[in-house]
Each structure stands twice: as structure tokens, then as C-alpha cells.
Design a protein around this motif. Structure first.
Motif, PDB file in Angstrom:
ATOM      1  N   ARG A 116      47.952  37.639  29.762  1.00 31.07           N
ATOM      2  CA  ARG A 116      48.305  37.722  31.177  1.00 31.07           C
ATOM      3  C   ARG A 116      47.703  36.554  31.959  1.00 31.07           C
ATOM      4  O   ARG A 116      48.328  36.012  32.876  1.00 31.07           O
ATOM      5  CB  ARG A 116      47.854  39.055  31.764  1.00 31.07           C
ATOM      6  CG  ARG A 116      48.643  40.254  31.250  1.00 31.07           C
ATOM      7  CD  ARG A 116      48.284  41.514  32.016  1.00 31.07           C
ATOM      8  NE  ARG A 116      49.047  42.659  31.541  1.00 31.07           N
ATOM      9  CZ  ARG A 116      48.583  43.547  30.656  1.00 31.07           C
ATOM     10  NH1 ARG A 116      47.352  43.404  30.165  1.00 31.07           N
ATOM     11  NH2 ARG A 116      49.343  44.557  30.265  1.00 31.07           N
ATOM     12  N   GLN A 117      46.464  36.176  31.610  1.00 29.30           N
ATOM     13  CA  GLN A 117      45.844  35.024  32.265  1.00 29.30           C
ATOM     14  C   GLN A 117      46.622  33.748  31.964  1.00 29.30           C
ATOM     15  O   GLN A 117      46.801  32.884  32.834  1.00 29.30           O
ATOM     16  CB  GLN A 117      44.385  34.879  31.798  1.00 29.30           C
ATOM     17  CG  GLN A 117      43.451  35.969  32.295  1.00 29.30           C
ATOM     18  CD  GLN A 117      43.409  36.034  33.810  1.00 29.30           C
ATOM     19  OE1 GLN A 117      43.229  35.022  34.489  1.00 29.30           O
ATOM     20  NE2 GLN A 117      43.572  37.234  34.352  1.00 29.30           N
ATOM     21  N   LEU A 118      47.106  33.618  30.740  1.00 27.95           N
ATOM     22  CA  LEU A 118      47.937  32.464  30.399  1.00 27.95           C
ATOM     23  C   LEU A 118      49.221  32.483  31.220  1.00 27.95           C
ATOM     24  O   LEU A 118      49.695  31.427  31.663  1.00 27.95           O
ATOM     25  CB  LEU A 118      48.261  32.469  28.908  1.00 27.95           C
ATOM     26  CG  LEU A 118      47.081  32.303  27.948  1.00 27.95           C
ATOM     27  CD1 LEU A 118      47.557  32.348  26.498  1.00 27.95           C
ATOM     28  CD2 LEU A 118      46.334  31.007  28.215  1.00 27.95           C
ATOM     29  N   GLY A 119      49.771  33.669  31.436  1.00 22.98           N
ATOM     30  CA  GLY A 119      50.972  33.788  32.254  1.00 22.98           C
ATOM     31  C   GLY A 119      50.737  33.323  33.678  1.00 22.98           C
ATOM     32  O   GLY A 119      51.583  32.643  34.271  1.00 22.98           O
ATOM     33  N   LEU A 120      49.582  33.685  34.236  1.00 23.39           N
ATOM     34  CA  LEU A 120      49.245  33.232  35.584  1.00 23.39           C
ATOM     35  C   LEU A 120      49.086  31.718  35.630  1.00 23.39           C
ATOM     36  O   LEU A 120      49.519  31.064  36.584  1.00 23.39           O
ATOM     37  CB  LEU A 120      47.952  33.915  36.050  1.00 23.39           C
ATOM     38  CG  LEU A 120      48.044  35.413  36.356  1.00 23.39           C
ATOM     39  CD1 LEU A 120      46.662  35.979  36.669  1.00 23.39           C
ATOM     40  CD2 LEU A 120      48.987  35.660  37.530  1.00 23.39           C
ATOM     41  N   ALA A 121      48.457  31.171  34.587  1.00 25.65           N
ATOM     42  CA  ALA A 121      48.290  29.717  34.525  1.00 25.65           C
ATOM     43  C   ALA A 121      49.644  29.019  34.436  1.00 25.65           C
ATOM     44  O   ALA A 121      49.873  27.996  35.090  1.00 25.65           O
ATOM     45  CB  ALA A 121      47.410  29.345  33.328  1.00 25.65           C
TER      46      ALA A 121
ATOM     47  N   LEU B 131      44.330  24.207  31.271  1.00 22.68           N
ATOM     48  CA  LEU B 131      42.887  24.416  31.370  1.00 22.68           C
ATOM     49  C   LEU B 131      42.387  24.501  32.804  1.00 22.68           C
ATOM     50  O   LEU B 131      41.592  25.390  33.138  1.00 22.68           O
ATOM     51  CB  LEU B 131      42.133  23.315  30.615  1.00 22.68           C
ATOM     52  CG  LEU B 131      42.098  23.436  29.092  1.00 22.68           C
ATOM     53  CD1 LEU B 131      41.381  22.235  28.488  1.00 22.68           C
ATOM     54  CD2 LEU B 131      41.418  24.729  28.663  1.00 22.68           C
ATOM     55  N   PRO B 132      42.815  23.604  33.731  1.00 24.53           N
ATOM     56  CA  PRO B 132      42.317  23.724  35.104  1.00 24.53           C
ATOM     57  C   PRO B 132      42.677  25.060  35.750  1.00 24.53           C
ATOM     58  O   PRO B 132      41.944  25.558  36.614  1.00 24.53           O
ATOM     59  CB  PRO B 132      43.005  22.557  35.830  1.00 24.53           C
ATOM     60  CG  PRO B 132      43.332  21.579  34.757  1.00 24.53           C
ATOM     61  CD  PRO B 132      43.673  22.412  33.565  1.00 24.53           C
ATOM     62  N   HIS B 133      43.783  25.649  35.332  1.00 20.79           N
ATOM     63  CA  HIS B 133      44.229  26.916  35.913  1.00 20.79           C
ATOM     64  C   HIS B 133      43.584  28.133  35.235  1.00 20.79           C
ATOM     65  O   HIS B 133      43.838  29.267  35.623  1.00 20.79           O
ATOM     66  CB  HIS B 133      45.749  27.006  35.810  1.00 20.79           C
ATOM     67  CG  HIS B 133      46.448  25.856  36.459  1.00 20.79           C
ATOM     68  ND1 HIS B 133      46.681  25.786  37.811  1.00 20.79           N
ATOM     69  CD2 HIS B 133      46.939  24.696  35.946  1.00 20.79           C
ATOM     70  CE1 HIS B 133      47.286  24.651  38.100  1.00 20.79           C
ATOM     71  NE2 HIS B 133      47.462  23.973  36.989  1.00 20.79           N
ATOM     72  N   LEU B 134      42.747  27.853  34.226  1.00 20.57           N
ATOM     73  CA  LEU B 134      41.957  28.902  33.583  1.00 20.57           C
ATOM     74  C   LEU B 134      40.475  28.761  33.918  1.00 20.57           C
ATOM     75  O   LEU B 134      39.636  29.417  33.318  1.00 20.57           O
ATOM     76  CB  LEU B 134      42.144  28.843  32.061  1.00 20.57           C
ATOM     77  CG  LEU B 134      43.542  29.174  31.538  1.00 20.57           C
ATOM     78  CD1 LEU B 134      43.643  28.862  30.050  1.00 20.57           C
ATOM     79  CD2 LEU B 134      43.890  30.643  31.786  1.00 20.57           C
ATOM     80  N   GLY B 135      40.171  27.880  34.880  1.00 22.62           N
ATOM     81  CA  GLY B 135      38.785  27.679  35.289  1.00 22.62           C
ATOM     82  C   GLY B 135      38.028  26.685  34.436  1.00 22.62           C
ATOM     83  O   GLY B 135      36.792  26.717  34.400  1.00 22.62           O
ATOM     84  N   HIS B 136      38.743  25.773  33.761  1.00 23.81           N
ATOM     85  CA  HIS B 136      38.089  24.809  32.867  1.00 23.81           C
ATOM     86  C   HIS B 136      38.453  23.376  33.254  1.00 23.81           C
ATOM     87  O   HIS B 136      38.872  22.586  32.427  1.00 23.81           O
ATOM     88  CB  HIS B 136      38.486  25.075  31.414  1.00 23.81           C
ATOM     89  CG  HIS B 136      38.067  26.420  30.912  1.00 23.81           C
ATOM     90  ND1 HIS B 136      36.745  26.771  30.717  1.00 23.81           N
ATOM     91  CD2 HIS B 136      38.798  27.512  30.568  1.00 23.81           C
ATOM     92  CE1 HIS B 136      36.684  28.018  30.271  1.00 23.81           C
ATOM     93  NE2 HIS B 136      37.912  28.487  30.177  1.00 23.81           N
TER      94      HIS B 136
END
Length: 326
Positions: A49-54, A76-81
Motif C-alpha cells: 500500500r505504501q508503494l501504491g501511495l508512492a 525512494l523520496p516518496h517513501l521517506g528516503h
């Protein structure tokens, strides 16, 4: 009663107690294992789901979903990295257990290593056709449109998949699913898989077929070969999806957890194109796999899904009429 006689239990009583304990353990252990797998499955779904949001954030910013070879880096930037993304612009590897975990399903028992070269658990949907050369890029009919190299700069936008290209509808098009890792990403951690392991781990390794099929148009004849004329397993899965750059995703030619197949015979194990591989999604979850759709919704698709429906979910613009039967 003779006071000198010692009180105690008989052998029969001891055996009865042992038998009862054995029965209780037989009941409790599977329940504990089920609870643990439920927890792992839930964690796997949350990561997807987090990948979907990214994916949705990238589409909003660039008017296209990230679907090329550098997809793991791009989000990665959209996952906090953000720091890891900045580092990867000039470097090919980064030691970050947190980043590796973002792309690993806890249900997959294959060991993982804390570097960016590790294989990912999640792969893009390539569709129902093998990769076709289009200029310098591979072209697919699934959620993934093109595959190419060295795309960390803004040039990747033109090679990604715009929402307008998904004419079947975002809720009707699979974007991402799972595939069990194979030994390639852990070659220094575990021993070579034995023939017995290869045959048992059907979700990790691909099989050879009895009659390789000519291209183009090999997909459906090869599907029949993969269903009924597999011969021996190979020691890889026919694809490659390291976090440094996913050469292959998965495809919708056969249903979830069906064995993968390479378009070659075992005597010619290196004389084939890796593009011509049937690569269904696979998982350690009981009965099916998790699939993330282009609209960000997540569904658990059972192994017994209708194959026509499954293939329709794999294409982005074929206009196949169907109803969800998950």
C-alpha cells in the motif's frame, strides 16, 4: 492401607499425559503459525500500500507512473528516503536495511542482505506479451510500458506510463505483485539449491519445457507447454529484479503461483532470451498473492482465478470486458 507402600503414578498414566500433551501441541502449533503468517501477510500488504501511495505521488508530480527499470530508485523520496535517492545518483549501491525492507515481503523466507543489490519481493506487471524491442527500449502491454537504463534524471518521465495510457481503467489494471526471491540475491549466504529444492520451490525457480516455441507469437503456445510439458527446473527464475534496476517484472500468462517456464530445453540452458519467460507472481501466502492495482487498491487474488480475467487484469489498453471475480 500399608503405610510403607509408596504413592505414585503408573506407566499407563504417564503415557496418557504424554499423549494429551502431544495432541495439544498438534492443535496449538498450527494455530500459532497461522497467527504469525497472518501478521507477516498484513505487513506485506501494508508495504505494498505504501508503494501504491508512492506511485500515486510520482504520477501526480510527473504525470506518469514510475514503471521503467529504475522504479525502485525513483520512488525512494516518496517513501521517506530522499538521502538514499541523492546518494544513488552517483553510486550504484547503498547499505540500508530500512530501504531493503521497504521492498521485501516478510513472508518470503529467503535470506536478505542489507544492500541495494538485493532482489525485490515486488515486481511490475509486464502484461501478456514478451518484451518487444522498440528503438532502444523494451515495450510491454501491461502496467509497465517500457524498460530502459540510467534513468535517474528527468528523462525517465517519457519512458514511464501515463495514466492516460491505461484505457482499461486504473481499477482494472494490475500494477504490482509479489514474486518469491531466488538464490541469485543470496548466492554467498546459502548453498547451491539441490534438484529436490528446485522442484519443490516452484514459486522461486523456472522450468524448462519440452518444445521451445518460435518468436514472435510464442506466448500462447509456450503457455500450453508450461501447463502440460514442463521437464526439469532451472536454478533461476528466468527474470532479474535487483533493487539497483529491475530487468524483469512478472506477467499474466498464467495464474498466481503457477510454475514459471523458460522458452528452452535443459540441454540449451544458456541459449535463450530471458525475455521469453512465463513469470507468474508467487508468494508464501496460503492460496494466492497480493496484487496492487493502478488506482492504489490492493486485492488478494486466489490461485484459482479465472485465467481470462487474470489476463485481462494484466493489460492496460485491450478493452477486455470482464467483471471482478476474485
Amino acid at each position: 492401607m500399608d503405610r510403607s507402600q509408596r504413592a505414585g503414578v503408573s506407566l499407563v498414566e504417564v503415557l496418557v499425559v504424554i499423549a494429551i500433551l502431544g495432541i495439544l501441541m498438534a492443535i496449538i502449533l498450527p494455530a500459532v503459525q497461522n497467527v504469525r503468517e497472518t501478521s507477516r501477510k498484513s505487513s506485506c500488504q501494508n508495504r505494498m500500500r505504501q508503494l501504491g501511495l508512492a506511485f500515486a505521488n510520482v504520477e501526480s508530480a510527473h504525470r506518469a507512473f514510475p514503471t521503467n527499470r529504475d522504479v525502485y530508485k525513483q520512488i525512494l523520496p516518496h517513501l521517506g528516503h530522499q538521502a538514499n535517492y541523492d546518494f544513488l545518483i552517483n553510486n550504484s549501491r547503498v547499505s540500508s536495511p530500512e530501504v531493503v525492507q521497504e521492498f521485501s515481503c516478510p513472508s518470503d523466507t529467503m535470506p536478505i542482505i542489507a544492500e541495494f543489490g538485493q532482489l525485490a519481493s515486488y515486481r511490475l506487471n509486464e502484461g501478456t506479451k514478451f518484451g518487444e524491442q522498440s528503438g532502444q527500449h523494451k515495450h510491454y502491454n501491461g502496467f509497465q510500458k517500457f524498460n530502459s537504463y540510467n534513468l535517474l534524471d528527468q528523462s525517465f518521465v517519457s519512458l514511464n506510463t501515463p495514466a492516460s495510457a491505461i484505457t482499461d481503467g486504473l481499477s482494472q489494471t494490475a500494477a504490482l505483485s509479489e514474486r518469491l526471491r531466488y538464490r541469485e540475491g543470496t548466492r554467498y549466504l546459502i548453498a547451491e539449491p539441490t534438484p529436490t529444492t528446485l522442484a519443490r520451490e516452484t514459486g522461486r525457480y523456472a522450468w524448462f519445457i519440452s518444445e521451445p516455441q518460435p518468436s514472435p507469437g510464442a506466448e500462447l503456445p509456450m503457455r500450453e507447454q508450461c501447463q502440460h510439458h514442463r521437464t526439469v527446473p532451472s536454478d533461476w527464475d528466468g527474470g532479474h529484479a535487483p533493487l539497483t534496476g529491475a530487468d524483469r517484472g512478472y506477467n499474466h500468462l498464467l495464474g498466481p503461483n503457477h510454475p514459471a517456464c523458460i522458452n528452452a530445453v535443459s540441454s540449451n540452458r544458456w541459449g535463450y532470451s530471458s525475455e521469453e519467460t512465463i513469470l507468474p507472481p508467487s508468494s508464501s501466502h496460503r492460496g494466492g498473492v497480493n496484487v496492487l492495482f493502478a488506482d492504489g487498491s490492493l486485492h488478494f487474488i486466489q490461485n484459482q482465478v479465472d485465467l481470462d480475467v487474470w489476463m485481462a487484469l494484466g493489460t492496460r489498453s485491450n478493452n477486455e470486458p470482464f467483471q471482478h471475480q476474485f
